[in-house]
Design an enzyme around this catalytic site. Structure first.
Site, PDB file in Angstrom:
ATOM      1  N   GLU A   1     -23.241  56.826  32.964  1.00  0.00           N
ATOM      2  CA  GLU A   1     -21.840  56.800  33.612  1.00  0.00           C
ATOM      3  C   GLU A   1     -20.835  56.289  32.898  1.00  0.00           C
ATOM      4  O   GLU A   1     -19.765  55.966  33.460  1.00  0.00           O
ATOM      5  CB  GLU A   1     -22.189  56.174  34.995  1.00  0.00           C
ATOM      6  CG  GLU A   1     -23.092  56.983  35.921  1.00  0.00           C
ATOM      7  CD  GLU A   1     -23.881  56.194  36.947  1.00  0.00           C
ATOM      8  OE1 GLU A   1     -24.432  56.562  37.839  1.00  0.00           O
ATOM      9  OE2 GLU A   1     -23.402  54.864  37.096  1.00  0.00           O
TER      10      GLU A   1
ATOM     11  N   ASP B   1     -28.543  49.794  37.638  1.00  0.00           N
ATOM     12  CA  ASP B   1     -27.882  49.343  38.939  1.00  0.00           C
ATOM     13  C   ASP B   1     -28.519  47.962  39.450  1.00  0.00           C
ATOM     14  O   ASP B   1     -29.613  47.995  39.487  1.00  0.00           O
ATOM     15  CB  ASP B   1     -28.155  50.204  40.049  1.00  0.00           C
ATOM     16  CG  ASP B   1     -27.394  51.628  39.860  1.00  0.00           C
ATOM     17  OD1 ASP B   1     -26.443  51.740  38.679  1.00  0.00           O
ATOM     18  OD2 ASP B   1     -27.430  52.628  40.548  1.00  0.00           O
TER      19      ASP B   1
ATOM     20  N   HIS C   1     -23.549  47.493  38.044  1.00  0.00           N
ATOM     21  CA  HIS C   1     -24.415  47.570  37.003  1.00  0.00           C
ATOM     22  C   HIS C   1     -24.616  46.143  36.344  1.00  0.00           C
ATOM     23  O   HIS C   1     -23.877  45.157  36.516  1.00  0.00           O
ATOM     24  CB  HIS C   1     -23.689  48.447  35.947  1.00  0.00           C
ATOM     25  CG  HIS C   1     -23.717  49.968  36.267  1.00  0.00           C
ATOM     26  ND1 HIS C   1     -22.638  50.850  35.700  1.00  0.00           N
ATOM     27  CD2 HIS C   1     -24.519  50.564  37.282  1.00  0.00           C
ATOM     28  CE1 HIS C   1     -23.169  51.950  36.508  1.00  0.00           C
ATOM     29  NE2 HIS C   1     -24.108  51.900  37.198  1.00  0.00           N
TER      30      HIS C   1
END
Length: 598
Positions: free
Chosen positions: A343, A367, A533
């Site tokens: 991401e 995550d 994260h």
């Protein structure tokens, strides 16, 4: 599986360690009696460093010793010039005696520096250490001071264990700083789903890490695929390897893609992995195919791939490219992993890079998804958490991909570990692949399909979770939680993993708690985490991260590291001794980022 030889994949020589033997400059007696001992100290330290450390690419760490002992300004200048020509990126001064502090000190502002002052009674090495430390602090050139706990006899060639530990920690952190300088972060795409970490801050990379940011639109992958800007022979070999070593997992989709469509998604995913690698590092094969510009790459020591949503709503997701590039092996054999942030979270990506350069191992991107209390686990599974998991756990599960090294199939002395690539055996690499299936993406998340690395860390391993966050008006701050991965019983983990997404890599992490502050319990750690994260590195590396952060002038606002393990520049003491966290903030603000331009 083939073991690739260590190689520098990036432009620029590997940084060297400069050893500066300083001495009392008075000739006709004092200096003459100390020359052999002082130079012997330098050679002993160089031997320790070169025999203990490697660069993360597996190459040996080289030391450069000044041509003569440094007794004054002229010899300090000679050493500085030699270091400049030799590409020294870390400076370590050693001495058994009194020297003239400000005349012999290292004045290069951009290079991490430390001084080992010998603890002896015959000559006042400790006095020099204190004097030159004061000079460094007064001149705004923070230096680490290393001083053994026990008195030694003059001329001893033994480096005490406590001194060895500090030297190795300092040098490894210093090499991390030097290795990043002049390299790139390759941002492939832009901001993913509004995630703050993927709002790439170029000033941060330039001022704090000495890096530049290179940006490429995700459409570059489409162009290279459609115009065949990749090595077709490597693709054929890679596709065959994937078919053999990357078995498909369970398809959880109600409406499934056809076999033809799934095979196309595999082809596309493999090509994307090759292309992102080529964009980061370059590929001379492309020049021979007529693509000279593309063959150069971006000299990227770190990259990030946006993926969601604009890409993944139409094309196969980036899970395969992220997982296989960040692992220590692929169709080309066992090799150094690449650091690629899911991401395009550049703040988690820089943590991956710091962890890799410090430990030489692959890093896990995840995550920080869920805190599972003992009561919640009992309610959902009917089972009780025991052992290290008893106080509750953090579920680290990534809506993307994680390095396959994290599955717990590598071992040392019978215990699960994550190793530098040069220590990984062919069997261990194959075992990691066997422990992983590649489930078709859940199409409600990833409309374009693709494959996710499906595995769990089924091992007990020490681990450190850390994260860099940006604060308006303050700048970057680092948080660190040492703890361990736990291997839960199947009748617990299978139930819990099914509740989120069973196609994603999954890890169960228990931070060390103390009953105080944000580490009073596991819930408090989750509640204080600064972003969605975290980077997870094998082992307890919190002290090493704190040392590195102080070199970069990044304060640490949350950690559970024993203060006795922490090594910071001596100047930090002047900013307070009762509240060390506050002193760290004040010192970092005072000295400012290492590479600031104004």
């Amino acid at each position: 599986m083939k073991m690739n030889s260590p190689v520098n994949r990036l432009i620029g020589d590997m940084p060297k360690v400069g050893i500066r033997p300083t001495i009392d400059g008075r000739r006709k007696g004092v200096r003459d009696s100390l020359e052999t001992t002082t130079m012997g100290m330098a050679k002993s330290v160089a031997k320790l460093i070169s025999s203990t450390l490697r660069h993360s690419n597996g190459l040996a760490v080289e030391c450069v010793i000044a041509d003569s002992c440094i007794g004054g300004v002229a010899e300090a200048a000679m050493a500085a010039e030699k270091f400049r020509k030799e590409g020294v990126g870390v400076s370590l001064t050693v001495t058994p005696c009194w020297c003239y502090g400000s005349e012999t000190m290292d004045m290069e502002p951009g290079i991490p520096k430390a001084i080992w002052g010998f603890n002896g009674t015959e000559r006042p090495g400790a006095v020099y250490l204190a004097a030159v430390s004061a000079a460094h602090t007064q001149k705004g050139l923070p230096a680490f001071t290393i001083y053994g706990r026990d008195v030694q006899d003059i001329g001893s060639s033994v480096i005490p264990e406590d001194v060895r530990g500090k030297i190795v920690s300092f040098v490894k952190a210093g090499l991390t700083v030097a290795s990043m300088r002049g390299k790139s972060y390759l941002s492939v795409g832009g901001v993913s789903m509004g995630i703050a970490g993927s709002i790439v801050n170029q000033d941060l990379f330039e001022d704090y890490f000495g890096m530049r940011v290179e940006c490429a639109d995700m459409s570059e992958l489409i162009r290279r695929i459609e115009e065949n800007i990749y090595d077709p022979n490597e693709f054929t070999r890679a596709r065959e390897w994937v078919s053999k070593n990357c078995p498909e997992g369970k398809d959880y989709n109600t409406t499934k893609h056809s076999r033809k469509q799934k095979d196309w998604e595999w082809d596309y995913s493999v090509k994307c992995a090759m292309i992102v690698r080529d964009m980061m590092l370059g590929n001379p094969r492309l020049a021979r195919l007529g693509f000279r510009e593309e063959s150069m790459g971006h000299n990227a020591i770190l990259g990030g791939f946006q993926g969601q949503r604009q890409w993944t709503d139409h094309y196969p997701n980036g899970d395969f490219l992220e997982a296989i590039l960040t692992s220590s092996f692929d169709w080309n054999g066992i090799r150094e992993p690449l650091m690629v942030a899911t991401e395009n979270d550049s703040l988690n990506g820089i943590c991956m890079l710091l962890g890799h350069l410090l430990t030489d191992t692959a890093q896990i991107f995840a995550d920080v998804r869920t805190y599972w209390s003992p009561d919640s686990v009992k309610r959902v599974t009917g089972q009780k958490l025991n052992g290290a998991a008893a106080p509750g756990l953090l579920h680290l599960i990534n809506s993307g991909a994680a390095a396959l090294d994290g599955c717990g199939q590598q071992t040392r002395n019978g215990k699960a570990v994550m190793k530098p690539f040069w220590e990984i055996t062919s069997k261990e690499a194959q075992d990691c692949l066997k422990a992983t299936t590649w489930s078709p993406a859940i199409y409600e998340y990833f409309r374009g399909g693709g494959y996710s690395s499906t595995y769990g860390t089924r091992a007990d391993m020490p681990a450190t979770m850390f994260r860099l966050n940006l604060v308006k008006g303050l700048g970057p701050v680092l948080q660190i939680a040492e703890g361990q991965f736990v291997d839960l019983p199947r009748n617990i983990y299978s139930v819990l993993e099914e509740r989120t997404n069973p196609t994603w890599p999954s890890h169960w992490f228990v931070p060390k708690t103390s009953g105080n502050g944000v580490f009073r319990d596991v819930y408090s750690v989750m509640n204080a985490w600064g972003a969605n994260h975290g980077t997870i590195s094998y082992g307890h590396i919190g002290a090493e991260l704190i040392t590195l952060a102080s070199m970069l002038r990044i304060p640490v606002y949350m950690h559970n590291v024993d203060e006795a393990r922490v090594l910071r520049p001596s100047a930090w003491t002047a900013f307070g001794t009762a509240d060390l966290e506050g002193a760290d903030f004040r010192a970092c603000a005072n000295f400012g980022p290492l590479y600031r331009k104004a």
